[in-house]
Design a protein around this motif. Structure first.
Motif, PDB file in Angstrom:
ATOM      1  N   GLY A   1       0.877  -1.333   0.099  1.00 61.98           N
ATOM      2  CA  GLY A   1      -0.060  -0.098  -0.072  1.00 61.98           C
ATOM      3  C   GLY A   1       0.887   1.198   0.051  1.00 61.98           C
ATOM      4  O   GLY A   1       1.765   1.245   0.561  1.00 61.98           O
ATOM      5  N   GLY A   2       0.338   2.242  -0.565  1.00 71.09           N
ATOM      6  CA  GLY A   2       1.075   3.513  -0.620  1.00 71.09           C
ATOM      7  C   GLY A   2       1.241   4.106   0.929  1.00 71.09           C
ATOM      8  O   GLY A   2       0.374   3.959   1.581  1.00 71.09           O
ATOM      9  N   ASP A   3       2.280   5.031   1.030  1.00 68.24           N
ATOM     10  CA  ASP A   3       2.694   5.749   2.585  1.00 68.24           C
ATOM     11  C   ASP A   3       1.887   6.978   2.286  1.00 68.24           C
ATOM     12  O   ASP A   3       1.818   7.449   1.035  1.00 68.24           O
ATOM     13  N   ILE A   4       2.021   7.521   3.589  1.00 65.82           N
ATOM     14  CA  ILE A   4       1.614   8.849   3.617  1.00 65.82           C
ATOM     15  C   ILE A   4       3.042   9.608   4.044  1.00 65.82           C
ATOM     16  O   ILE A   4       3.446   9.420   4.991  1.00 65.82           O
ATOM     17  N   ILE A   5       3.519  10.539   3.314  1.00 71.90           N
ATOM     18  CA  ILE A   5       4.855  11.239   3.597  1.00 71.90           C
ATOM     19  C   ILE A   5       4.697  12.728   3.684  1.00 71.90           C
ATOM     20  O   ILE A   5       4.142  13.182   2.955  1.00 71.90           O
ATOM     21  N   PHE A   6       5.207  13.077   4.807  1.00 76.92           N
ATOM     22  CA  PHE A   6       5.144  14.612   4.952  1.00 76.92           C
ATOM     23  C   PHE A   6       6.769  15.162   4.437  1.00 76.92           C
ATOM     24  O   PHE A   6       7.631  14.397   4.826  1.00 76.92           O
ATOM     25  N   VAL A   7       6.594  16.038   4.101  1.00 79.87           N
ATOM     26  CA  VAL A   7       7.834  16.824   3.326  1.00 79.87           C
ATOM     27  C   VAL A   7       7.940  18.298   3.738  1.00 79.87           C
ATOM     28  O   VAL A   7       7.201  18.991   3.564  1.00 79.87           O
ATOM     29  N   VAL A  48      -3.563  22.503   4.747  1.00 76.51           N
ATOM     30  CA  VAL A  48      -3.906  21.046   5.274  1.00 76.51           C
ATOM     31  C   VAL A  48      -5.205  21.290   6.155  1.00 76.51           C
ATOM     32  O   VAL A  48      -5.784  20.328   6.335  1.00 76.51           O
ATOM     33  N   ALA A  49      -5.344  22.305   6.722  1.00 75.55           N
ATOM     34  CA  ALA A  49      -6.232  22.652   7.516  1.00 75.55           C
ATOM     35  C   ALA A  49      -7.731  22.757   6.768  1.00 75.55           C
ATOM     36  O   ALA A  49      -8.685  22.283   7.178  1.00 75.55           O
ATOM     37  N   ARG A  50      -7.672  23.136   5.553  1.00 79.69           N
ATOM     38  CA  ARG A  50      -8.842  23.125   4.561  1.00 79.69           C
ATOM     39  C   ARG A  50      -9.192  21.642   4.073  1.00 79.69           C
ATOM     40  O   ARG A  50     -10.449  21.501   3.736  1.00 79.69           O
ATOM     41  N   SER A  51      -8.108  20.928   3.708  1.00 84.61           N
ATOM     42  CA  SER A  51      -8.536  19.481   3.219  1.00 84.61           C
ATOM     43  C   SER A  51      -7.757  18.431   4.134  1.00 84.61           C
ATOM     44  O   SER A  51      -6.684  18.148   4.010  1.00 84.61           O
ATOM     45  N   PRO A  52      -8.482  18.255   5.415  1.00 89.03           N
ATOM     46  CA  PRO A  52      -7.868  17.484   6.396  1.00 89.03           C
ATOM     47  C   PRO A  52      -7.954  16.046   6.264  1.00 89.03           C
ATOM     48  O   PRO A  52      -7.217  15.303   7.215  1.00 89.03           O
ATOM     49  N   ARG A  53      -8.379  15.435   5.225  1.00 90.50           N
ATOM     50  CA  ARG A  53      -8.172  13.996   5.045  1.00 90.50           C
ATOM     51  C   ARG A  53      -7.263  13.305   4.020  1.00 90.50           C
ATOM     52  O   ARG A  53      -7.475  14.143   2.971  1.00 90.50           O
ATOM     53  N   TYR A  54      -6.367  12.427   4.046  1.00 92.76           N
ATOM     54  CA  TYR A  54      -5.437  12.233   3.130  1.00 92.76           C
ATOM     55  C   TYR A  54      -5.599  10.605   3.215  1.00 92.76           C
ATOM     56  O   TYR A  54      -5.472   9.968   4.056  1.00 92.76           O
ATOM     57  N   ARG A  55      -5.733  10.034   1.826  1.00 94.25           N
ATOM     58  CA  ARG A  55      -5.619   8.524   1.740  1.00 94.25           C
ATOM     59  C   ARG A  55      -4.530   8.218   0.738  1.00 94.25           C
ATOM     60  O   ARG A  55      -4.684   8.660  -0.353  1.00 94.25           O
ATOM     61  N   ALA A  56      -3.791   6.997   0.835  1.00 90.62           N
ATOM     62  CA  ALA A  56      -2.789   6.513   0.097  1.00 90.62           C
ATOM     63  C   ALA A  56      -3.692   5.598  -0.740  1.00 90.62           C
ATOM     64  O   ALA A  56      -4.418   5.176  -0.390  1.00 90.62           O
ATOM     65  N   GLN A  57      -3.078   5.400  -2.111  1.00 97.22           N
ATOM     66  CA  GLN A  57      -3.508   4.371  -2.690  1.00 97.22           C
ATOM     67  C   GLN A  57      -3.312   3.041  -2.397  1.00 97.22           C
ATOM     68  O   GLN A  57      -2.173   2.741  -1.770  1.00 97.22           O
ATOM     69  N   ASP A  58      -4.349   1.913  -2.616  1.00 98.93           N
ATOM     70  CA  ASP A  58      -4.040   0.535  -2.072  1.00 98.93           C
ATOM     71  C   ASP A  58      -2.966  -0.061  -3.021  1.00 98.93           C
ATOM     72  O   ASP A  58      -3.110   0.353  -4.355  1.00 98.93           O
ATOM     73  N   GLY A  88       1.134  -7.639  -7.637  1.00 94.47           N
ATOM     74  CA  GLY A  88       0.318  -6.428  -7.917  1.00 94.47           C
ATOM     75  C   GLY A  88       1.120  -5.127  -7.902  1.00 94.47           C
ATOM     76  O   GLY A  88       2.187  -5.264  -7.036  1.00 94.47           O
ATOM     77  N   GLU A  89       0.734  -4.139  -8.654  1.00 94.48           N
ATOM     78  CA  GLU A  89       1.473  -2.935  -8.469  1.00 94.48           C
ATOM     79  C   GLU A  89       1.327  -2.358  -7.205  1.00 94.48           C
ATOM     80  O   GLU A  89       0.326  -2.414  -6.500  1.00 94.48           O
ATOM     81  N   GLY A  90       2.401  -1.538  -6.525  1.00 99.40           N
ATOM     82  CA  GLY A  90       2.382  -0.973  -5.378  1.00 99.40           C
ATOM     83  C   GLY A  90       1.428   0.397  -5.208  1.00 99.40           C
ATOM     84  O   GLY A  90       1.333   0.946  -6.524  1.00 99.40           O
ATOM     85  N   GLY A  91       0.781   0.608  -4.206  1.00 98.08           N
ATOM     86  CA  GLY A  91       0.064   1.821  -4.595  1.00 98.08           C
ATOM     87  C   GLY A  91       0.820   3.082  -4.299  1.00 98.08           C
ATOM     88  O   GLY A  91       1.781   3.000  -3.905  1.00 98.08           O
ATOM     89  N   ASP A  92       0.287   4.063  -5.029  1.00105.20           N
ATOM     90  CA  ASP A  92       1.148   5.561  -4.955  1.00105.20           C
ATOM     91  C   ASP A  92       1.080   6.039  -3.419  1.00105.20           C
ATOM     92  O   ASP A  92      -0.137   6.067  -3.100  1.00105.20           O
ATOM     93  N   SER A  93       2.064   6.655  -3.080  1.00105.96           N
ATOM     94  CA  SER A  93       2.224   7.310  -1.862  1.00105.96           C
ATOM     95  C   SER A  93       1.507   8.738  -1.900  1.00105.96           C
ATOM     96  O   SER A  93       1.616   9.244  -3.257  1.00105.96           O
TER      97      SER A  93
END
Ligand SMILES: Nc1nc2c(ncn2[C@@H]2O[C@H](COP(=O)(O)OP(=O)(O)OP(=O)(O)O)[C@@H](O)[C@H]2O)c(=O)[nH]1
Ligand SMILES: [Mg+2]
Length: 330
Positions: free
Chosen positions: A41-47, A58-68, A79-84
């Motif tokens: 599964g894809g990761d969630i990464i802060f940069v 981020v306060a305006r769109s507070p939900r994030y989901r990475a690809q399965d 199977g292909e990895g999900g996009d982070s």
């Protein structure tokens, strides 16, 4: 608009399931298992990025989901990895786990990355499970769910220099002269409501990150005016530039003005008060300004720098001085 706090939820991608499948070939009646593995599964990464200066986005769109991750296929196809998902946050963002309350990380450097939610592990296909007893395994392992986290983000600006002074002291004008930032400037107090960050280029490769802050007033440390909310941003600056309006139109005398700010810094925190600082008389143009600057020197008992953002006199000297202090503290 500026935001220095945000609550967000991040969900990493689920790992793809392993497949159950058997080889089917002509003349081979009993093909072995060939179910492939799933993708991760894809990761969630802060940069951390200097191009971000507020948590508003981020306060305006507070939900994030990475690809399965995709499921495994036949013929041992993985199977292909999900996009982070990569989320850019301002340098100086602190990350807390909302449920546990503990601090997970502090993004202090440009380009620093943090995987805050790990993508789920991929499942294994049935091709791994054949043995002499079990030649037709109908088992495969499902992918794992990705991590889910509820986070609180807090921004404490991480600038080299924080500008402090009374309202109307000329802080924003200074920032607009030495950097490309274009903060609002006006001849009334509390023009600046939100901190702004600009980058001053000193020469080919050296820069100073300067934060312009709302003016401080008496009682700021106790919450009067806008000061308190913003003093915490000054806490992490390496040095302060304290501007004292020395023109004849100043709200307070140079002495009162200087003492008010010193008192607020000391009351807010001893660490803040002990920060290396450059004291400069601002708006020094004619003999009046010079007179004000001398009054300030008398009040503090030592020489002070003079500058005018209108004539640009003294600006280079002040930047030089700041650079020296900042380099020493790095
Ligand atoms: N003569 C003169 N006026 C200046 C100078 N710098 C700023 N000013 C004027 O002083 C006023 C206040 O300037 P700002 O830069 O908005 O002051 P500030 O400290 O950011 O004020 P707040 O954001 O309200 O805290 C404006 O009218 C500026 O044009 C200067 O070097 N010389
Ligand atoms: Mg301002």
């Amino acid at each position: 608009m500026f935001r220095d706090e945000a609550h967000i939820e991040v969900v990493a991608g689920k790992g793809g399931d392993g497949a159950v499948s058997f080889r089917t070939e002509k003349y081979v009646p009993q093909g072995g298992p060939d179910g492939g593995d799933g993708g991760r599964g894809g990761d969630i990464i802060f940069v951390a990025s200097r191009s971000q200066t507020s948590l508003l986005g981020v306060a305006r769109s507070p939900r994030y989901r990475a690809q399965d991750g995709r499921n495994g296929g036949t013929r041992k196809c993985t199977g292909e990895g999900g996009d982070s998902v990569r989320i850019e946050l301002p340098v100086g963002t602190l990350i807390f786990d909302r449920a546990r309350g503990n601090r997970l990380a502090d993004l202090v450097e440009e380009g620093q990355e943090l995987v805050v939610a790990l993508g789920g592990r991929a499942g294994k296909g049935n091709c791994h499970f054949a043995n002499s007893i079990r030649q037709e395994p109908r088992v495969a392992i499902m992918g794992k769910e990705g991590e889910r986290r509820e986070l609180r983000l807090e921004l404490k600006l991480f600038a080299d220099v924080g500008l402090v002074g009374l309202p109307n002291a000329g802080k924003s004008t200074f920032l607009s002269v030495v950097t490309k930032a274009r903060p609002k400037v006006a001849d009334y107090p509390f023009t600046t409501l939100d901190p702004q960050v600009g980058i001053a280029s000193l020469n080919d490769y050296q820069t100073l990150v300067i934060a312009d802050l709302p003016g401080l007033v008496e009682g700021a440390a106790a919450g009067v005016g806008l000061g308190h909310r913003f003093l915490r941003h000054v806490e992490r600056c390496r040095a302060l530039l304290h501007l004292v309006d020395c023109s004849s139109t100043a709200i307070l005398s140079p002495k009162e003005s200087y003492e008010t700010i010193r008192k607020e810094l000391e009351e807010f925190s001893p660490v803040l008060a002990a920060k290396p600082q450059v004291l400069a008389a601002s708006k020094v143009e004619g003999p009046e300004g010079e007179e004000g600057a001398r009054e300030l020197e008398l009040a503090v008992g030592q020489p002070v720098m003079r500058l005018s953002s209108h004539t640009h006199q003294g600006i280079a000297e002040v930047l030089n001085e700041l650079q020296g202090i900042v380099l020493e503290s790095r």
